[in-house]
Design an enzyme around this catalytic site. Structure first.
Site: not given
Ligand code: 5GP
Length: 170
Positions: A91-92, A95, A123, A145, A151
């Site tokens: 995973e990139d 969050d 994060k 970010v 993106d």
């Molecule tokens: P989560 O489900 O953990 O909230 O979010 C995961 C996905 O949200 C990541 O795979 C990514 O695509 C997107 N995401 C979360 N934080 C960021 C951020 O700071 N920048 C970008 N570009 N995408 C984010």
């Protein structure tokens, strides 16, 4: 600028070394999460010494906004059966953790031999659900970010560094 190209490349090499060590004698399947993880995946596998297979999954995430909706949908599934295989989700960024929690439960239900997660950016303070992260590149502050695969509205993925998007650009 949050993470320079050099910092990222050093970290990716360190993550690859850890995976090489932990999976010696095995052939794990790396499961990249489209689209953000493509750049990280491409760099990571080229630094690995062990043989690996590469797969991708696509799930719905942010669209053009910057806040998680919590809604996760499979847009593209794996191409092969993974029962009995050693899986590593690549995973990139994590969050809220909602996307990853969903992916982990989905893949666990397919009875892999093992399931671990390798994430470049964590994060941690934004976490809304308990998810296990086995390999973490950087723990970063709560900011939106871009770059190195990440993106905003489809743009900026090609940047070799990770930067914090200026709120005035949103
Ligand atoms: P989560 O489900 O953990 O909230 O979010 C995961 C996905 O949200 C990541 O795979 C990514 O695509 C997107 N995401 C979360 N934080 C960021 C951020 O700071 N920048 C970008 N570009 N995408 C984010």
């Amino acid at each position: 600028m949050l993470l320079t190209e050099e910092m990222i490349q050093e970290k990716v090499a360190a993550l690859a070394q850890a995976i090489d060590r932990d999976y010696s004698g095995r052939v794990p399947v790396l499961v990249g999460v489209l689209t953000g993880a493509t750049i990280f995946m491409a760099d990571l596998i080229r630094k690995l010494q062990i043989p690996v297979e590469m797969e991708f999954m696509a799930v719905s995430s942010y669209g053009a906004g910057t806040e998680s909706t919590g809604v996760v949908r499979i847009l593209k599934d794996l191409n092969s059966e993974v029962t009995g295989r050693d899986l590593i989700i690549v995973e990139d960024i994590v969050d809220s953790g909602l996307t990853l929690a969903y992916l982990q439960s989905l893949l666990r239900a397919r009875d892999p031999a093992s399931l671990r997660t390798c994430v470049l950016l964590d994060k941690a303070e934004r976490r809304e659900t308990d998810v296990a992260l086995d390999y973490i590149g950087f723990t970063i502050p709560n900011a939106f970010v871009i770059g190195y695969g990440l993106d905003y509205g489809g743009l900026y993925r090609q940047l070799p560094f990770v930067g914090i998007l200026d709120p005035s650009a949103i």
